[in-house]
Design an enzyme around this catalytic site. Structure first.
Site, PDB file in Angstrom:
ATOM      1  N   ASN A  39      20.228  -2.835  34.144  1.00 32.03           N
ATOM      2  CA  ASN A  39      21.366  -1.856  34.698  1.00 32.03           C
ATOM      3  C   ASN A  39      22.399  -0.702  33.870  1.00 32.03           C
ATOM      4  O   ASN A  39      22.377   0.247  34.241  1.00 32.03           O
ATOM      5  CB  ASN A  39      22.520  -2.794  35.709  1.00 32.03           C
ATOM      6  CG  ASN A  39      22.538  -3.116  36.574  1.00 32.03           C
ATOM      7  OD1 ASN A  39      21.114  -2.515  37.519  1.00 32.03           O
ATOM      8  ND2 ASN A  39      22.763  -3.939  37.678  1.00 32.03           N
TER       9      ASN A  39
ATOM     10  N   ARG B 148      37.760   3.984  42.852  1.00 31.40           N
ATOM     11  CA  ARG B 148      36.687   3.657  44.324  1.00 31.40           C
ATOM     12  C   ARG B 148      36.401   3.221  45.225  1.00 31.40           C
ATOM     13  O   ARG B 148      35.529   2.502  46.115  1.00 31.40           O
ATOM     14  CB  ARG B 148      35.357   3.409  42.759  1.00 31.40           C
ATOM     15  CG  ARG B 148      34.855   4.127  42.063  1.00 31.40           C
ATOM     16  CD  ARG B 148      33.273   3.158  40.844  1.00 31.40           C
ATOM     17  NE  ARG B 148      33.517   3.580  40.026  1.00 31.40           N
ATOM     18  CZ  ARG B 148      32.321   4.138  39.302  1.00 31.40           C
ATOM     19  NH1 ARG B 148      31.668   3.040  38.617  1.00 31.40           N
ATOM     20  NH2 ARG B 148      31.775   4.472  38.593  1.00 31.40           N
TER      21      ARG B 148
END
Length: 531
Positions: A40, A273
């Site tokens: 990632n 977020r």
């Protein structure tokens, strides 16, 4: 015998930073599930946060981190890491890492959601992760070796509760044991246990599940960050649209052009977020499509070449100005509980990067603090190991984790598990949906059972079992936390509850029955101990 001073499981930014800072007289062996750059970290489009701007300060970076984490963070950790950030950037830059600079030679600083100042350092625009990983791999010291395509599935623990290595399977299914004085889990989070995820398919929580089954403490698993803007085409995730795009002025809109973040949060499209994800979810749940309007961004293709390629490959022309988006699983704030050096409660076992719960992120990670955390804890742990004398161990006293004579293993379909996690334990949760998912998962495995011997299982079966452990930890913790905070949103408990602010749900396994599951307010922990 396969013996090293340090074994690192995983090859993201934390693992590579560790290898760079281990002293030259120690040998480091990196074991990775596929190829060394398939992490990632390599996919990270965002940058690295550091308060290096003239009008910025570490106290402001710390404040933004605490606010985004809804004050569930460990403030001591937040202060230490944000203080270290400028030096970590300077060290990488001086070593030759290619960060973006302006015409005067100063590092360019970007803006992302929930940040109060321009403080995001990038490389190659939206290719920061790839460029930093490429640099760290290409400059690895000679005392580091890499073994690819090794699936780690069981930690080797002796009768002194000491980790002495790890058991792995190669591509042919052959079993290998690697021993070390120091074993480091740097396997990343678990974003791919959800069907909507732009993360690497390798990131399924294996390292966290292994640590759990070895007796390490696992905490804060309910806190999953759903990135607001995954590029969605025909119901599938094609890639991630970096928060830096909204930092450049992109707006979230309906197909009618309605600005969906107006009046929702003072920071609008740059709100934390979880706020943005939940807002988008509400619109999609009501049958609306949501787009990122990039029409106001000049030279989009030059500023965001990686995202442009993702769009064009997916049949979307950025020149049209609208990119279809939806939230998807992105980052785990919880994980293996560690101290400021990355140590777990098991001697000789450490965790760094997204696999670890350091206390930096709290209930919701501030944008671009993840690569920072990997750099910080990779270096911190290396310095600790360099100064630590190895403790003698005995490989002959390794404890068997799995049952020796187990029945044929029945595992859940991995695709179905991912779809159900998104539906029942996703962005919006309720007691009913969580209980349904827990019951479905417990039809296969329970957190308190004796698990089968993994030696007899295929790699695919082991991955499904470990993913089931992760799914159960997330689901059970989400059931226990009766409030909404950061990445954990309960529609039936939609408000924050002050009682939960500094309380952590901690799991620890040791073969047998459920011993306790009680709130312990004296230690500010809610423990679920399986022994």
């Amino acid at each position: 015998m396969n013996k090293a001073d340090v074994i690192v499981i995983g090859s993201g930014i934390a693992a590579l930073q560790l290898a760079h800072h281990i002293s030259a007289d120690k040998n480091v062996r990196i074991l990775t599930k596929s190829s060394v750059k398939a992490s990632n970290s390599s996919l990270a489009q965002g940058g690295i946060a550091a308060s290096i701007g003239a009008d910025d300060h570490v106290t402001l970076h710390s404040k933004d981190t605490m606010e985004a984490g809804r004050f569930h963070n460990n403030e001591e950790v937040v202060i230490k890491i944000t203080e270290e950030a400028p030096l970590l950037i300077q060290e990488l830059h001086e070593a030759g890492c290619p960060f973006d600079q302006d015409s005067s030679g100063k590092l360019k600083l970007g803006m992302e959601g929930a940040h109060s100042h321009y403080r995001i350092v990038h490389s190659g625009g939206d290719a920061t992760g790839k460029n930093v990983i490429d640099f760290l791999v290409d400059t690895l010291p000679k005392n580091t070796s890499i073994i690819e395509n090794m699936f780690a599935y069981e930690l080797l623990i002796n009768d002194m509760n000491q980790c002495i290595g790890v058991k792995v399977k190669d591509e042919a299914g052959n079993i290998h044991c690697y021993y070390a004085d120091h074993t480091v889990i740097a396997t990343g989070g678990c974003s791919y246990v959800y069907s909507l995820s732009a993360g690497s398919p390798n990131v399924t929580g294996d390292g966290i599940a292994m640590a759990y089954l070895a007796g390490a403490e696992i905490t804060d698993m309910e806190f999953i960050q759903f990135h607001p803007t995954m590029l969605i085409k025909n119901g599938e995730v094609k890639g991630l649209i970096s928060e830096a795009v909204r930092g450049q002025g992109a707006k979230l809109v309906t197909n009618r052009g309605e600005l969906i973040m107006e009046g929702v949060h003072p920071l609008k499209d740059l709100a934390p977020r979880h706020v943005v994800s939940q807002t988008i979810y509400d619109y999609i749940h009501n049958g609306e499509e949501i787009f990122l309007d990039i029409s106001s961004i000049d030279n989009f293709e030059a500023k965001f070449p990686t995202i442009t390629d993702i769009c064009l490959t997916s049949g979307i022309n950025p020149k049209d100005g609208l990119i279809p988006v939806a939230p998807g699983s992105h980052f785990l704030m919880g994980g293996i509980k560690v101290d400021l050096h990355g140590q777990t409660n098991i001697h000789g076992l450490y965790a760094i990067g997204e696999a670890a719960c350091t206390g930096l992120h709290g209930a919701n990670r501030l944008a671009s603090n993840s690569l920072l955390e990997g750099l910080s804890f990779g270096k911190r742990l290396a310095e600790y190991i360099n100064a630590t004398l190895p403790v003698p161990n005995n490989e002959k006293t390794v404890l068997e984790i799995g049952a020796k004579n187990s029945s044929p293993v029945v595992v859940p379909d991995f695709k179905q598990l991912r779809e159900r996690m998104m539906e029942y334990v996703g962005i919006v949760r309720t007691e009913q949906t969580l209980a349904q998912q827990k019951a479905w998962l417990e039809g296969y495995f329970r957190l308190d059972q004796v698990f089968p011997s993994f030696d007899k299982c295929t790699t695919a079966e082991i991955q499904s079992i470990l993913a089931s452990v992760i799914a159960l930890l997330i689901t059970d913790a989400a059931l226990k936390r009766t409030e909404s905070r950061g990445g954990h949103f309960r529609a039936d408990y939609p408000m924050e509850n002050k009682y939960w602010q500094n309380n952590h749900i901690v799991y620890q396994y040791s073969k047998g029955r459920l011993e306790a599951n009680e709130q312990n307010q004296t230690t500010d922990h809610v423990r679920a101990v399986f022994c």
